[in-house]
Design an enzyme around this catalytic site. Structure first.
Site, PDB file in Angstrom:
ATOM      1  N   LYS A 120      49.203   1.469  -2.886  1.00  0.00           N
ATOM      2  CA  LYS A 120      49.431   2.489  -1.773  1.00  0.00           C
ATOM      3  C   LYS A 120      48.852   1.723  -0.543  1.00  0.00           C
ATOM      4  CE  LYS A 120      47.383   5.442   0.594  1.00  0.00           C
ATOM      5  NZ  LYS A 120      48.398   5.136   1.995  1.00  0.00           N
ATOM      6  N   GLU A 177      35.986  -2.723  -1.060  1.00  0.00           N
ATOM      7  CA  GLU A 177      35.910  -3.866  -0.081  1.00  0.00           C
ATOM      8  C   GLU A 177      35.735  -2.953   1.383  1.00  0.00           C
ATOM      9  OE1 GLU A 177      38.353  -7.276   1.493  1.00  0.00           O
ATOM     10  OE2 GLU A 177      38.279  -7.144  -0.566  1.00  0.00           O
ATOM     11  N   CYS A 215      37.687  -7.147   8.768  1.00  0.00           N
ATOM     12  CA  CYS A 215      36.268  -6.641   8.288  1.00  0.00           C
ATOM     13  C   CYS A 215      35.013  -7.593   8.200  1.00  0.00           C
ATOM     14  CB  CYS A 215      36.647  -6.251   6.764  1.00  0.00           C
ATOM     15  SG  CYS A 215      37.007  -7.485   5.602  1.00  0.00           S
ATOM     16  N   GLU A 254      30.746  -0.441  13.187  1.00  0.00           N
ATOM     17  CA  GLU A 254      31.968  -1.321  13.470  1.00  0.00           C
ATOM     18  C   GLU A 254      32.988  -0.870  14.440  1.00  0.00           C
ATOM     19  OE1 GLU A 254      34.628  -3.606   9.737  1.00  0.00           O
ATOM     20  OE2 GLU A 254      34.252  -1.316   9.637  1.00  0.00           O
TER      21      GLU A 254
END
Length: 513
Positions: free
Chosen positions: A194, A269, A303, A404
């Site tokens: 997905k 992750e 990331c 982040e």
């Protein structure tokens, strides 16, 4: 092909999709060798460079997931019945199929994800390498013979889970699709992939290419839709034996809970706030150039972005000035233009998040030395462009240093000593990546050993290859998604005991007469 492209969208997308799909059919999920239209709400794909609608499709929903899971179960039996050598040859042909249409794949990725075309070409080439690498592992995934203290022959086998569900993000759609699919099928599994509902196109094409290379229909299914409907249905389906998620910590925790309720494992992750550390004795020319690439490439939407730049006080002022000056030389532009170095932010919500964190950083006392505003690009005046931004004198306790950003924003933090640098680097809830720049070999090894990060570089940044394990510590997730360790994530170890003794069985006081 007559895909339903919005009137204010781009005919280029329809033309690129027509290269791969022969039938005149509405876009949907790729299940068992065909496109299936969903039954849920309408989803709009937005061109990040223009803010215009590219095309619309319907959320897959539980019915499509059910068909995909059924197809995956049947195809997995066929795939696992092949010899390891046969699977290896098919996986090698997968890489060849990808290379044959690499330019079209790169163009599709560039338009739909808003990534510079030259970056997309590199990522497509890496996807081909992923299938080559894991093709080599198919017939080398060996167990062990264990010298147990009895008359038994004890050996282990690495066996597939069966069907795995993989959920990938919008920042690198085809790269993360290949990154997950290749080890999964190498180990003998089938896949329900997905992708982000915002960037499903290249992943769907990838599944088609794998089938054209000889992968059984239904082994890799791409279920396109929303996370809380299609994604949730896939995780909850009894066929799913493991979940792999790449994305934000917030969503990752939701997925971990959903997997735990079914008592199935997962690999997460997640995000990062990586510290890139520059000492006084570093080669500043290389360190400064790398610091730019670490945070400004992919418009910071990575990331493992080096979003915290820790600089020793002796060279702090010089590094700040050089990094800030370099921002004016970085070419912002439409992603499909060859000269573009930095493209748009992928979506409006992410752009708003970036703007808010930069504003908060300034309010908290950080000094804006470059950027800090949206950019207007010819041909993309309404696009989600944001200028490369540098904020100096950042305190590590600020939200700018702890949250982040996922954008082209660099927070520069001064430090005095080696111990302080390590303390600042580790004062984060994340632990994905990090780097150190120094001419002192002993210091390099000390820092690498002390910083909490799944990947750490010395005098470089962002070198990543499918051969090496990748993953995080703390809220950056758990499990590994590449290399041999990544392959083992897709296997279950079975221990087999074979009695070899000829004498009567006398264990537990019993005997056979």
């Amino acid at each position: 092909m007559n895909f339903k492209v919005a009137s204010n969208g781009h005919a280029e997308v329809a033309a690129l999709l027509a290269v791969f799909f022969a039938k005149d059919i509405e876009f949907g999920s790729w299940v068992n060798g065909e496109l299936l239209v969903g039954s849920g709400e309408k989803i709009e794909l937005i061109n990040p460079a223009t803010a215009q609608v590219l095309l619309c499709y319907l959320d897959a929903g539980a019915e499509v997931v059910e068909r995909a899971a059924s197809a995956a179960q049947e195809a997995q039996k066929q795939w696992w019945a092949l010899s390891a050598s046969d699977r290896a040859q098919i996986m090698w042909r997968c890489s060849e199929q990808i290379r044959c249409v690499s330019e079209q794949l790169a163009q599709l990725e560039s338009i739909s994800a808003g990534k510079p075309i030259r970056d997309c070409r590199v990522e497509v080439a890496k996807v081909a390498q992923m299938f080559e690498y894991y093709a080599g592992w198919c017939d080398k995934l060996c167990g062990q013979v264990i010298p147990v203290p009895s008359s038994h022959l004890n050996y282990t086998r690495h066996e597939p889970f069966g069907v795995v569900t993989q959920i990938t993000p919008w920042n690198a759609p085809i790269f993360t699709a290949g990154w997950q699919i290749a080890p999964a099928i190498c180990a003998g599994n089938a896949v329900l992939l997905k992708p982000s509902e915002q960037t499903p196109l290249s992943s769907t094409v990838l599944a088609l290419l794998l089938e054209s290379a000889g992968v059984p229909k239904g082994l890799v299914n791409v279920i396109n839709g929303l996370g809380h409907t299609t994604g949730a249905a896939a995780i909850a389906h009894p066929a799913t034996a493991k979940v792999i998620f790449v994305g934000s910590p917030k969503t990752g925790s939701v997925i971990a809970v959903a997997a735990a309720k079914r008592v199935i494992p997962c690999v997460l992750e997640l995000g990062g706030k990586s510290a890139n550390i520059i000492f006084d004795d570093a080669d500043l020319d290389r360190a400064v150039i790398s610091a730019q690439a670490a945070v400004f490439s992919a418009a910071g939407q990575s990331c493992v972005s080096g979003s915290r730049l820790l600089v020793q006080q002796g060279v702090y002022k010089q590094v700040v000035e050089r990094v800030a000056a370099a921002c004016t030389k970085l070419s912002l532009g439409l992603p499909w233009q060859e000269s573009t170095m930095i493209g748009p932010i992928n979506n409006s919500a992410q752009l708003t998040h970036i703007q808010a964190l930069v504003a908060q950083g300034i309010a908290d006392g950080a000094k804006l030395v470059a950027g800090g505003e949206r950019a207007s690009i010819a041909g993309g005046e309404q696009g989600y462009f944001y200028r490369p931004t540098v904020l100096a004198d950042v305190d590590n306790s600020m939200a700018l240093a702890q949250q982040e950003v996922f954008g082209p924003v660099l927070a520069i933090i001064p430090f005095a000593t080696e111990a302080e640098a390590v303390a600042i680097a580790n004062a984060s809830r994340f632990g994905l990546g990090g780097a150190v720049w120094t001419a002192n070999v002993g210091r390099a090894h000390r820092i690498a050993a002390q910083v909490n990060a799944g990947t750490f570089w010395v005098n470089s940044y962002k070198a990543i290859n499918v051969m090496s394990p990748f993953g995080g510590f703390a809220e950056s997730g758990y499990g590994r998604s590449s290399g041999y360790e990544g392959l083992l994530e897709y296997t279950r170890t079975k221990s087999i005991w074979v009695e070899t003794a000829q004498e009567p069985l006398t264990q537990f006081g019993y005997s056979i007469e």
